[in-house]
Design a protein around this motif. Structure first.
Motif, short mmCIF file in Angstrom:
data_model
loop_
_atom_site.label_atom_id
_atom_site.label_comp_id
_atom_site.label_asym_id
_atom_site.label_seq_id
_atom_site.Cartn_x
_atom_site.Cartn_y
_atom_site.Cartn_z
N THR A 199 -3.90 6.46 -3.36
CA THR A 199 -3.32 5.45 -2.47
C THR A 199 -3.78 4.09 -2.95
O THR A 199 -4.98 3.87 -3.15
CB THR A 199 -3.77 5.65 -1.01
N HIS A 200 -2.84 3.17 -3.17
CA HIS A 200 -3.22 1.88 -3.74
C HIS A 200 -2.15 0.82 -3.50
O HIS A 200 -1.05 1.11 -3.03
CB HIS A 200 -3.53 2.03 -5.24
N THR A 201 -2.51 -0.43 -3.84
CA THR A 201 -1.64 -1.58 -3.64
C THR A 201 -1.45 -2.29 -4.97
O THR A 201 -2.43 -2.75 -5.57
CB THR A 201 -2.29 -2.56 -2.63
N PHE B 127 -2.54 6.63 -15.94
CA PHE B 127 -2.19 7.84 -15.19
C PHE B 127 -2.65 7.65 -13.76
O PHE B 127 -3.82 7.36 -13.51
CB PHE B 127 -2.89 9.05 -15.82
N GLU B 128 -1.72 7.80 -12.82
CA GLU B 128 -2.07 7.72 -11.40
C GLU B 128 -2.03 9.15 -10.85
O GLU B 128 -0.97 9.76 -10.82
CB GLU B 128 -1.07 6.82 -10.66
N PRO B 129 -3.19 9.67 -10.44
CA PRO B 129 -3.22 11.07 -10.02
C PRO B 129 -2.57 11.29 -8.65
O PRO B 129 -2.52 10.38 -7.82
CB PRO B 129 -4.73 11.36 -9.95
N CYS C 202 0.84 -1.20 0.00
CA CYS C 202 0.00 0.00 0.00
C CYS C 202 0.87 1.26 0.00
O CYS C 202 1.75 1.42 0.85
CB CYS C 202 -0.87 -0.04 1.25
N HIS C 203 0.64 2.13 -1.00
CA HIS C 203 1.43 3.35 -1.07
C HIS C 203 0.61 4.51 -1.61
O HIS C 203 -0.35 4.33 -2.35
CB HIS C 203 2.70 3.14 -1.91
N ARG C 204 1.02 5.71 -1.24
CA ARG C 204 0.36 6.94 -1.67
C ARG C 204 1.33 7.76 -2.50
O ARG C 204 2.53 7.81 -2.20
CB ARG C 204 -0.07 7.75 -0.44
N HIS C 205 0.80 8.39 -3.56
CA HIS C 205 1.64 9.23 -4.42
C HIS C 205 1.40 10.70 -4.10
O HIS C 205 0.27 11.17 -4.08
CB HIS C 205 1.33 8.98 -5.89
N SER C 206 2.49 11.44 -3.87
CA SER C 206 2.36 12.88 -3.63
C SER C 206 2.12 13.62 -4.93
O SER C 206 1.62 14.73 -4.93
CB SER C 206 3.64 13.41 -2.97
N GLY D 133 -2.36 -4.46 -11.83
CA GLY D 133 -3.46 -3.57 -11.49
C GLY D 133 -3.31 -3.14 -10.05
O GLY D 133 -2.28 -3.36 -9.41
N TYR D 134 -4.36 -2.50 -9.54
CA TYR D 134 -4.37 -2.09 -8.14
C TYR D 134 -5.54 -2.75 -7.44
O TYR D 134 -6.63 -2.83 -8.00
CB TYR D 134 -4.43 -0.56 -8.01
N LYS D 135 -5.29 -3.22 -6.26
CA LYS D 135 -6.33 -3.89 -5.47
C LYS D 135 -7.57 -3.02 -5.36
O LYS D 135 -8.69 -3.51 -5.32
CB LYS D 135 -5.76 -4.20 -4.06
FE LIG Z 1 1.45 3.52 -7.43
#
Ligand SMILES: [Fe+2]
Length: 161
Positions: A98-100, A92-94, A60-64, A77-79
């Motif tokens: 926050t995702h895994t 595109f990840e905005p 699990c991580h969050r992008h600034s 993919g993301y959970k």
């Molecule tokens: Fe990511």
């Protein structure tokens, strides 16, 4: 026709995902390695290939800041999302996402352009940050690995701008 005198030199990597030189892949976890392509310390982003072998997850991580991804092979993919990326898929990840990351068993290689910090979070309490990666941690890991495998600590310098 030449670049301005102050312009930085270009980076040309002829074959990003087809290499027989295993040393170019920097191990990150049991199933994950990365290959740096551009480590932009002046603007705080990095472009790298992520490679998973045998499937796995990236916690699990969050992008600034924004992330752009182009899938070269495999599936992922993301959970938290229903879609699945396949060879050729762009994502595109905005900022704020926050995702895994979940990866299929087939070898996966995806080019990720990541700006800012990737904050590793407690999945039970995503507000709690457990660690992070950014262009500087990627650079440090790559430098140590390339020195360890005999390419030399300065091998990574060609990717820094
Ligand atoms: Fe990511």
């Amino acid at each position: 026709m030449a670049a301005p005198a102050e312009a930085l030199p270009d980076i040309v990597v002829p074959a990003i995902s087809d290499t027989d030189d295993e040393r170019l892949w920097v191990p990150q976890t049991d199933c994950l390695s990365f290959r740096p392509l551009c480590l932009c310390v002046s603007q705080g982003y990095y472009v790298n290939l992520l490679r998973f072998v045998g499937g796995g997850t990236l916690g699990c991580h969050r992008h600034s800041s924004p992330v752009h991804a182009h899938t070269i092979r495999g599936t992922w993919g993301y959970k938290e999302h229903a879609w699945e990326a396949q060879a050729g898929t762009y994502v595109f990840e905005p900022p704020g996402e926050t995702h895994t990351l979940v990866v299929g068993e087939e070898e996966m290689i995806t080019l990720f352009h990541v700006t800012g910090a990737l904050l590793y979070c407690d999945p039970d309490d995503p507000a709690t940050v457990l660690g992070f990666d950014d262009v500087f941690t990627k650079l440090e890991k790559a430098r140590a690995h390339y020195e360890h495998v005999g390419l030399g600590a300065d091998y990574v310098d060609q990717f820094i701008r």
